[in-house]
Design a protein around this motif. Structure first.
Motif, short mmCIF file in Angstrom:
data_model
loop_
_atom_site.label_atom_id
_atom_site.label_comp_id
_atom_site.label_asym_id
_atom_site.label_seq_id
_atom_site.Cartn_x
_atom_site.Cartn_y
_atom_site.Cartn_z
N VAL A 19 5.87 -1.07 9.19
CA VAL A 19 5.46 -0.85 7.80
C VAL A 19 5.12 -2.21 7.19
CG1 VAL A 19 6.14 0.03 5.56
CG2 VAL A 19 6.91 1.19 7.63
N ALA A 20 3.84 -2.47 7.02
CA ALA A 20 3.40 -3.77 6.51
C ALA A 20 3.68 -3.89 5.02
CB ALA A 20 1.92 -3.99 6.81
N ARG A 21 3.25 -2.91 4.24
CA ARG A 21 3.51 -2.94 2.80
C ARG A 21 3.26 -1.57 2.19
NH1 ARG A 21 -1.53 -4.73 -0.32
NH2 ARG A 21 -3.23 -4.47 1.16
N TRP A 22 4.05 -1.29 1.17
CA TRP A 22 3.84 -0.07 0.40
C TRP A 22 2.79 -0.35 -0.66
CZ3 TRP A 22 5.46 4.73 1.32
CH2 TRP A 22 6.52 4.91 2.22
N VAL A 37 0.54 3.74 2.04
CA VAL A 37 1.27 2.69 2.75
C VAL A 37 0.37 2.13 3.84
CG1 VAL A 37 2.30 4.37 4.34
CG2 VAL A 37 3.43 2.16 3.99
N GLN A 59 10.64 5.79 -1.12
CA GLN A 59 10.17 5.13 0.10
C GLN A 59 11.29 5.22 1.13
OE1 GLN A 59 9.30 1.19 -1.28
NE2 GLN A 59 7.50 1.80 -2.46
N GLN A 62 11.50 0.93 4.91
CA GLN A 62 11.30 -0.32 4.20
C GLN A 62 10.20 -1.15 4.84
OE1 GLN A 62 15.10 -2.26 4.19
NE2 GLN A 62 16.08 -0.70 2.91
N GLU A 63 9.62 -2.06 4.07
CA GLU A 63 8.62 -2.97 4.61
C GLU A 63 9.25 -3.83 5.70
OE1 GLU A 63 6.90 -5.21 1.45
OE2 GLU A 63 5.81 -3.50 0.60
#
Length: 401
Positions: A19-22, A37, A59, A62-63
């Motif tokens: 997960v790079a970023r939300w 995401v 979410q 997590q990132e």
């Protein structure tokens, strides 16, 4: 109505992502097809879009966390009343954090391992106590297991205790992206797996430059979206050489050799996250205009980080052009499991002997790195000579001789 947002199918041979970023926050209204995401895979970044307009829930990952295909990322609440309510008030950040599950430690107080890591540990008979987790909250990721196995197979003998490196205040420590870690691992794998050699030759670019100068304007006018460059000539010449020397277009699979009767040509292009190699599918069936148009499209999408996984898979041979950065000569590394890669370089005017006379000609060095387990030296040298002859006499490409 609740809609589950899960990690989608990620493409050929890819089962996990990070997960790079939300891109959206809990309680925020998300429109249909709007990205929620961003996931980072071994090959490319992927945005997960919303299937409907709704309000995003918590979410659930997590990132920086590693996730596998099918993992639940968040839940989208659908319905006019829900959307209207969300638009009139915001969800507090504290409530959103409380809604997120904590999964850093299992019920037995042992570190949590991600699905891909857990599967690999079961296959290699490794326990969670043996692996140090570097993921969020001490989670054990697949990369942690790979690193543990590397250290186990190649132990480093130290004369004393290992002292952690102290950063200089003038330095900046930045964690490697998943893509960069994967590139590093694959390049090292190529060096350790293949019996890799490189052979060189040089080619006089005069004929191609003259042909390009003569027909470039008419070509560009007729084929909108394409520009006549040098790459299409090299793709065509390489396809011809691969058909003449099929072992360089093959790959080793265990104790077998897989020969391919088609050419999927990987073209290395630079992007914001590093070098990627999108693939010209069935390049042996493509025209000059189709090749040039596809390469331009790849370059644009690499810069905007919108290449798809399908664009990067299935290559049988690759070409890299270090000449656009000024490289005069290099030894390209194989893109495993491919058996060959052609390196193009900068065109430089140099004195050469032609018919007993010293003349100035635009010359380019060519490099072919190949897997000596499947390709003999004679084949590799002849392959480069084949390309050289067709670049110096481009009419042979048109006449297929």
């Amino acid at each position: 109505m609740s809609i589950e947002i899960k990690v989608p199918q990620l493409g050929e041979s890819i089962s996990t992502a990070t997960v790079a970023r939300w891109l959206k926050k809990p309680g925020e209204v998300v429109n249909m097809d709007e990205a929620i995401v961003e996931l980072e895979t071994d090959k490319v970044s992927v945005e997960v879009p919303s299937p409907k307009t709704g309000v995003m829930g918590a979410q659930l990952v997590q990132e920086g966390q590693e996730v596998s295909v099918g993992t639940l990322l968040t839940v989208l609440e659908d319905g006019a009343s829900v959307i209207e309510s969300a638009q009139s008030k915001s969800v507090s950040v504290q409530d959103a954090k409380q809604a997120e599950p904590s999964v850093s430690v299992a019920a037995d107080n042992k570190p949590v391992s991600m699905p891909a890591a857990r599967k690999m540990m079961e296959e290699k008979n490794i326990t969670v106590d043996q692996v140090a987790g570097t993921g969020r909250g001490g989670r054990i990721t697949r990369d942690d297991v790979v690193q543990f196995l590397d250290q186990k197979e190649n132990p480093v003998k130290a004369s004393g205790p290992v002292v952690p490196r102290q950063d200089d205040p003038r330095e900046e420590r930045v964690k490697m992206t998943r893509l960069r870690r994967t590139v590093a691992r694959r390049l090292k794998e190529a060096q350790e797996t293949a019996a890799m050699l490189t052979t060189f030759n040089e080619v006089d670019m005069s004929a191609v430059i003259n042909m390009r100068t003569l027909y470039k304007e008419a070509f560009n006018k007729k084929h909108e979206g394409s520009r006549l460059g040098f790459m299409s000539f090299f793709v065509k010449a390489t396809v011809s050489a691969l058909q003449e020397y099929p072992a360089i277009n093959a790959q080793i699979d265990g104790e077998d050799i897989i020969y391919r009767h088609f050419v999927n040509m990987g073209i290395a292009v630079g992007g914001p996250n590093g070098l990627v190699v999108p693939v010209l599918k069935d390049a042996d069936q493509m025209s000059f205009a189709q090749i040039e148009g596809q390469i331009i499209d790849f370059a644009k999408r690499a810069r905007s980080n919108t290449l798809k996984l399908a664009d990067l898979s299935g290559g049988t041979f690759s070409i890299t052009n270090g000449g656009i950065y000024g490289s005069l000569m290099s030894t390209p590394i194989l893109n495993m499991p491919q058996s060959g890669i052609l390196g193009m370089h900068a065109i430089k005017e140099r004195p050469v002997a032609v018919n007993g006379q010293v003349v100035i000609r635009p010359m380019m060095y060519l490099a072919l790195s190949y897997d000596h387990r499947i390709v003999d030296g004679k084949e590799a040298v002849s392959f480069l000579v084949h390309i050289k002859e067709r670049i110096e006499n481009p009419e042979r490409l048109l006449l297929d001789v």
